[in-house]
Scaffold this motif. Structure first.
Motif, PDB file in Angstrom:
ATOM      1  N   LYS A  43       0.833  -1.217   0.000  1.00 15.69           N
ATOM      2  CA  LYS A  43       0.000   0.000   0.000  1.00 15.69           C
ATOM      3  C   LYS A  43       0.865   1.265   0.000  1.00 15.69           C
ATOM      4  CE  LYS A  43      -3.837  -2.375   2.255  1.00 15.69           C
ATOM      5  NZ  LYS A  43      -4.415  -2.749   0.953  1.00 15.69           N
ATOM      6  N   LYS A  44       0.195   2.421  -0.123  1.00 10.19           N
ATOM      7  CA  LYS A  44       0.906   3.695  -0.218  1.00 10.19           C
ATOM      8  C   LYS A  44       1.530   4.075   1.128  1.00 10.19           C
ATOM      9  CE  LYS A  44      -0.716   4.450  -4.437  1.00 10.19           C
ATOM     10  NZ  LYS A  44       0.133   4.350  -5.627  1.00 10.19           N
ATOM     11  N   ASP A  45       2.762   4.536   1.061  1.00 11.36           N
ATOM     12  CA  ASP A  45       3.452   5.010   2.262  1.00 11.36           C
ATOM     13  C   ASP A  45       4.567   5.942   1.802  1.00 11.36           C
ATOM     14  OD1 ASP A  45       5.252   5.336   4.459  1.00 11.36           O
ATOM     15  OD2 ASP A  45       4.415   3.548   5.407  1.00 11.36           O
ATOM     16  N   HIS A  46       4.318   7.246   1.923  1.00  8.10           N
ATOM     17  CA  HIS A  46       5.214   8.241   1.361  1.00  8.10           C
ATOM     18  C   HIS A  46       6.608   8.195   2.002  1.00  8.10           C
ATOM     19  CE1 HIS A  46       5.065  11.447  -1.567  1.00  8.10           C
ATOM     20  NE2 HIS A  46       5.771  12.222  -0.780  1.00  8.10           N
ATOM     21  N   ILE A  47       6.651   8.069   3.310  1.00  9.73           N
ATOM     22  CA  ILE A  47       7.935   8.055   4.018  1.00  9.73           C
ATOM     23  C   ILE A  47       8.747   6.817   3.645  1.00  9.73           C
ATOM     24  CG2 ILE A  47       9.039   7.933   6.278  1.00  9.73           C
ATOM     25  CD1 ILE A  47       6.707   9.627   7.364  1.00  9.73           C
ATOM     26  N   ARG A  48       8.069   5.661   3.624  1.00  4.76           N
ATOM     27  CA  ARG A  48       8.763   4.429   3.253  1.00  4.76           C
ATOM     28  C   ARG A  48       9.253   4.498   1.804  1.00  4.76           C
ATOM     29  NH1 ARG A  48       4.804   0.003   3.260  1.00  4.76           N
ATOM     30  NH2 ARG A  48       4.437   0.767   1.146  1.00  4.76           N
ATOM     31  N   ALA A  49       8.439   5.082   0.929  1.00  2.00           N
ATOM     32  CA  ALA A  49       8.814   5.191  -0.476  1.00  2.00           C
ATOM     33  C   ALA A  49      10.090   6.019  -0.641  1.00  2.00           C
ATOM     34  CB  ALA A  49       7.669   5.797  -1.278  1.00  2.00           C
ATOM     35  N   LYS A  50      10.203   7.086   0.124  1.00  2.00           N
ATOM     36  CA  LYS A  50      11.420   7.908   0.040  1.00  2.00           C
ATOM     37  C   LYS A  50      12.643   7.101   0.470  1.00  2.00           C
ATOM     38  CE  LYS A  50       9.568  12.605   0.467  1.00  2.00           C
ATOM     39  NZ  LYS A  50       9.632  13.882   1.211  1.00  2.00           N
ATOM     40  N   ALA A  51      12.487   6.277   1.489  1.00  2.00           N
ATOM     41  CA  ALA A  51      13.596   5.442   1.960  1.00  2.00           C
ATOM     42  C   ALA A  51      13.965   4.391   0.917  1.00  2.00           C
ATOM     43  CB  ALA A  51      13.224   4.774   3.276  1.00  2.00           C
ATOM     44  N   LEU A  52      12.953   3.804   0.291  1.00  2.00           N
ATOM     45  CA  LEU A  52      13.213   2.826  -0.755  1.00  2.00           C
ATOM     46  C   LEU A  52      13.958   3.467  -1.921  1.00  2.00           C
ATOM     47  CD1 LEU A  52       9.773   0.962  -0.818  1.00  2.00           C
ATOM     48  CD2 LEU A  52      11.979  -0.064  -0.237  1.00  2.00           C
ATOM     49  N   TRP A  53      13.547   4.665  -2.311  1.00  2.00           N
ATOM     50  CA  TRP A  53      14.204   5.364  -3.415  1.00  2.00           C
ATOM     51  C   TRP A  53      15.666   5.655  -3.079  1.00  2.00           C
ATOM     52  CZ3 TRP A  53      13.054   6.355  -8.373  1.00  2.00           C
ATOM     53  CH2 TRP A  53      13.894   7.246  -9.055  1.00  2.00           C
ATOM     54  N   ALA A  54      15.907   6.063  -1.853  1.00  2.00           N
ATOM     55  CA  ALA A  54      17.266   6.441  -1.434  1.00  2.00           C
ATOM     56  C   ALA A  54      18.240   5.269  -1.490  1.00  2.00           C
ATOM     57  CB  ALA A  54      17.231   7.020  -0.021  1.00  2.00           C
ATOM     58  N   SER A  55      17.722   4.033  -1.503  1.00  2.00           N
ATOM     59  CA  SER A  55      18.604   2.859  -1.539  1.00  2.00           C
ATOM     60  C   SER A  55      19.357   2.740  -2.854  1.00  2.00           C
ATOM     61  CB  SER A  55      17.782   1.586  -1.318  1.00  2.00           C
ATOM     62  OG  SER A  55      17.018   1.272  -2.480  1.00  2.00           O
ATOM     63  N   GLY A  56      18.792   3.281  -3.920  1.00  2.00           N
ATOM     64  CA  GLY A  56      19.432   3.196  -5.227  1.00  2.00           C
ATOM     65  C   GLY A  56      19.223   1.869  -5.941  1.00  2.00           C
ATOM     66  N   ILE A  57      18.598   0.913  -5.288  1.00  2.00           N
ATOM     67  CA  ILE A  57      18.363  -0.402  -5.887  1.00  2.00           C
ATOM     68  C   ILE A  57      17.203  -0.309  -6.882  1.00  2.00           C
ATOM     69  CG2 ILE A  57      17.643  -2.784  -5.397  1.00  2.00           C
ATOM     70  CD1 ILE A  57      18.898  -2.380  -2.580  1.00  2.00           C
ATOM     71  N   ARG A  58      17.390  -0.912  -8.058  1.00  2.00           N
ATOM     72  CA  ARG A  58      16.370  -0.820  -9.115  1.00  2.00           C
ATOM     73  C   ARG A  58      14.980  -1.183  -8.605  1.00  2.00           C
ATOM     74  NH1 ARG A  58      13.614  -4.758 -11.750  1.00  2.00           N
ATOM     75  NH2 ARG A  58      12.576  -4.101 -13.675  1.00  2.00           N
ATOM     76  N   GLU A  59      14.837  -2.355  -8.032  1.00  2.00           N
ATOM     77  CA  GLU A  59      13.527  -2.823  -7.585  1.00  2.00           C
ATOM     78  C   GLU A  59      12.960  -1.967  -6.464  1.00  2.00           C
ATOM     79  OE1 GLU A  59      15.191  -6.060  -9.982  1.00  2.00           O
ATOM     80  OE2 GLU A  59      15.999  -4.682  -8.484  1.00  2.00           O
ATOM     81  N   ALA A  60      13.821  -1.514  -5.569  1.00  2.00           N
ATOM     82  CA  ALA A  60      13.358  -0.656  -4.483  1.00  2.00           C
ATOM     83  C   ALA A  60      12.862   0.674  -5.034  1.00  2.00           C
ATOM     84  CB  ALA A  60      14.481  -0.429  -3.468  1.00  2.00           C
ATOM     85  N   ARG A  61      13.542   1.180  -6.055  1.00  2.00           N
ATOM     86  CA  ARG A  61      13.112   2.452  -6.653  1.00  2.00           C
ATOM     87  C   ARG A  61      11.780   2.300  -7.387  1.00  2.00           C
ATOM     88  NH1 ARG A  61      18.047   6.461  -8.420  1.00  2.00           N
ATOM     89  NH2 ARG A  61      18.455   7.043  -6.262  1.00  2.00           N
ATOM     90  N   LEU A  62      11.613   1.207  -8.099  1.00  2.00           N
ATOM     91  CA  LEU A  62      10.331   0.985  -8.761  1.00  2.00           C
ATOM     92  C   LEU A  62       9.218   0.812  -7.733  1.00  2.00           C
ATOM     93  CD1 LEU A  62      11.405  -1.364 -11.686  1.00  2.00           C
ATOM     94  CD2 LEU A  62      10.385   0.910 -11.919  1.00  2.00           C
ATOM     95  N   LEU A  63       9.497   0.074  -6.672  1.00  2.00           N
ATOM     96  CA  LEU A  63       8.504  -0.104  -5.611  1.00  2.00           C
ATOM     97  C   LEU A  63       8.171   1.240  -4.967  1.00  2.00           C
ATOM     98  CD1 LEU A  63       6.799  -2.189  -4.132  1.00  2.00           C
ATOM     99  CD2 LEU A  63       8.698  -2.530  -2.541  1.00  2.00           C
TER     100      LEU A  63
END
Length: 217
Positions: A43-63
């Motif tokens: 589900k949607k989670d803005h804070i978690r999404a920012k953390a996933l993006w910051a990882s730099g991992i392809r799948e984490a960024r798409l997620l």
């Protein structure tokens, strides 16, 4: 979340992705349909999404792009994300998010940006808006035709394909949009510039197809 993604690693999938021009330096090898299933569960989670993006991992960024809250996404957020764009699949996923977040005001700025993937974002957003923003007036899409023409000579692969994509999608949107888009396509098709000519000819071919003309009436 990232630890869970790592358990799904597939070297075979990574090899397959590379054949489609997907940047795999940080890839785990999870397909987009599988990532979308994970996103629906997470589900949607803005804070978690920012953390996933910051990882730099392809799948984490798409997620991250699948789970950002469009209602909370700001222009500043979008510009920060754009600074990290390095592949067409990330751009095209982000463009859908930006359109859903009503960040259309960024399109001229992204188009003016000289970075290949940031400029692609502008035209991917236009292409997406033509399809997904059904309640927008046709005139709002036709207003992008000068921008399309202005960048029709950018011969970089991921830009020219997106410029072409945006022109075709506008032309297919409605009877009102079809003629102006086709007129631009025909003008580009006769250009002395090789890239503009390719964009125009390809768009003319689709915009004059019997199937499309029958649908538009």
């Amino acid at each position: 979340m990232i630890a869970h993604l790592q358990t799904l690693r597939s070297e075979d999938n990574i090899a397959g992705m590379a054949r489609f021009g997907i940047v795999t330096e940080t890839a785990i090898g999870i397909s987009n349909p599988d990532l979308q299933k994970i996103a629906r569960l997470a589900k949607k989670d803005h804070i978690r999404a920012k953390a996933l993006w910051a990882s730099g991992i392809r799948e984490a960024r798409l997620l991250a792009l699948y789970t950002f809250d469009p209602k909370s996404l700001t222009e500043a957020d979008a510009r920060t994300l754009a600074d990290g764009f390095n592949s067409w699949e990330i751009v095209d996923c982000a463009a859908d998010l930006f359109i859903e977040a009503n960040l259309d005001a960024l399109i001229p700025d992204f188009a003016a940006d000289t970075r290949e993937f940031v400029r692609r974002t502008a035209f991917a957003m236009i292409a997406g808006a033509a399809v997904h923003r059904k309640k927008d007036p046709d005139e709002s899409l036709l207003a992008y035709l000068p921008l399309i023409e202005a960048h029709s000579t950018d011969n970089r692969n991921f830009v020219r394909k997106a410029v072409n994509w945006s022109l075709r999608n506008i032309g297919k949107r409605s009877h009102t949009c079809h003629q102006p888009a086709l007129a631009l396509a025909e003008r580009l098709a006769s250009s002395t510039d090789k890239t503009a000519r390719w964009i125009g000819k390809d768009a003319v071919r689709e915009l004059t197809s019997e199937k499309l003309l029958a649908r538009l009436g």
